[in-house]
Design a protein around this motif. Structure first.
Motif, short mmCIF file in Angstrom:
data_model
loop_
_atom_site.label_atom_id
_atom_site.label_comp_id
_atom_site.label_asym_id
_atom_site.label_seq_id
_atom_site.Cartn_x
_atom_site.Cartn_y
_atom_site.Cartn_z
N PRO A 222 0.80 -1.21 -0.06
CA PRO A 222 -0.13 -0.14 -0.04
C PRO A 222 1.11 1.23 -0.02
O PRO A 222 2.02 1.42 0.60
CB PRO A 222 -0.85 -0.19 1.23
N LEU A 225 1.72 2.83 3.61
CA LEU A 225 2.69 2.20 4.10
C LEU A 225 4.13 2.11 3.52
O LEU A 225 4.99 2.31 4.27
CB LEU A 225 2.26 0.77 4.25
N THR A 335 -2.98 0.02 8.28
CA THR A 335 -2.94 0.02 6.68
C THR A 335 -3.97 -1.34 6.66
O THR A 335 -4.98 -1.07 5.70
CB THR A 335 -1.77 -0.10 6.19
#
Length: 345
Positions: A222, A225, A335
């Motif tokens: 992600p 992240l 996340t």
């Protein structure tokens, strides 16, 4: 991002770019650190000023340059999470690695603890106040709650505070009783090597961050992240190498001054310069404040460990690394939607 399209955009190619860029950053940081040491001796600068201004600004040059290039291209993104993630990495990981790389404990000083660390805390507070004023006075009415715009007038607040920081450093230089300047220091050559080191670091970090981002997309990491952990660590690599080199040379004040000075420069100069170029940028207070709160806790932890016997022991170093791993675990939980401290992630 593969340089010039010479290599295919594959995981192996990106890994090779990361390895090569790391080597060039090591080379450039060596030039930067050695030239800064020579110039500081030539001009009679205290070790803390050498680390917190000359070396810190130099090792933060890639972040500043990348913000300027993005702003001029019209694609400037505030990226407060990535900036604060890099600052947290600097505070927790770099001092720990520097201490572990040195022969013994990483020696600190009262100047580092009572001036650099405390002024850095003031810098964090000033940035929070700037964000709060953006939400109060320039709210984004058609967006989420607690989103405001940082304008050019607001961006001058942290810049003025950095001006005060430079004034304090200048006063310390005047109070410092330096020994006789060493003979035979080639000033022009040292300045040339300083500039060359900055250029090498700049180009290498640009390729390193691009390759890391490509790998993140390949493996489906992600964006939030990757930005707050991997990319933040990648952009902090010059600071890491410079601080470790200084620690190995038994110059703890320079090593720690680089960490705190780099963070102060990033928060008070890098972000405002981007705003001044673009005109205004949105800031999500609901994300920025919890992240800055974590940064404050990390700084307090570093402050406390440095104050004990004015040194950073191996046990304290491992405690800083554990604290950073806990931070990464929390970001992964955010996340994965397991925790909900950060709104809108």
């Amino acid at each position: 991002m593969i340089p010039g399209g010479l290599l295919p955009n594959t995981s192996l190619a990106n890994a090779l770019v990361i390895a090569a860029a790391t080597g060039f950053i090591w080379l450039g940081s060596g030039w930067l650190e050695e030239s800064a040491e020579g110039l500081a001796a030539r001009y009679g600068l205290p070790a803390v000023v050498q680390g917190s201004v000359i070396v810190a600004v130099g090792s933060s040059f890639p972040e500043l340059a990348s913000v300027i290039f993005a702003a001029l291209a019209g694609v400037f993104d505030m990226g407060v999470g990535a900036v604060v993630g890099s600052a947290i990495f600097n505070v927790l990981v770099i001092p720990a690695l520097s201490s572990l790389a040195s022969d013994g404990d990483l020696e600190s000083s009262r100047t580092v603890v009572y001036k650099e660390a405390q002024f850095y805390m003031i810098a964090v507070s000033a940035l929070i106040i700037t964000f709060a004023m953006a939400v109060i006075y320039v709210p984004v009415t058609d967006g989420p709650d607690l989103v405001g715009r940082i304008t050019r007038p607001l961006a001058t607040i942290p810049l003025l505070l950095y001006g005060l920081y430079l004034f304090i450093q200048w006063q310390d230089v005047g109070d410092h009783e330096a020994g006789p300047a060493p003979d035979g220091v080639p000033v022009r050559r040292e300045w040339g090597r300083l500039v060359a080191g900055l250029l090498v670091i700049l180009l290498a970090v640009e390729q390193l961050v691009g390759a890391v981002e490509s790998l993140g997309h390949t493996f489906g990491v992600p964006e939030f992240l990757a930005g707050i952990t991997v990319v933040a660590a990648a952009t902090s690599l010059p600071d890491t190498l410079v601080s470790i080199r200084s620690a190995r040379d038994d110059r703890g004040a320079t090593s720690l001054g680089n960490v705190l000075g780099s963070n102060t420069f990033d928060l008070l100069v890098v972000i405002p310069v981007g705003v001044l170029l673009v005109g205004s940028v949105p800031i999500d207070f609901a994300i920025a404040v919890p992240m800055l709160g974590i940064l404050t806790l990390a700084t307090v932890l570093l402050f406390g460990t440095l104050r004990t016997d004015l040194s950073l022991t191996r046990i304290e170093s491992y405690s800083l690394l554990i604290a950073y791993l806990l931070f990464v675990a929390w970001i992964v939980a955010e996340t994965a939607d397991l925790t909900h401290v950060l709104k809108g992630v």
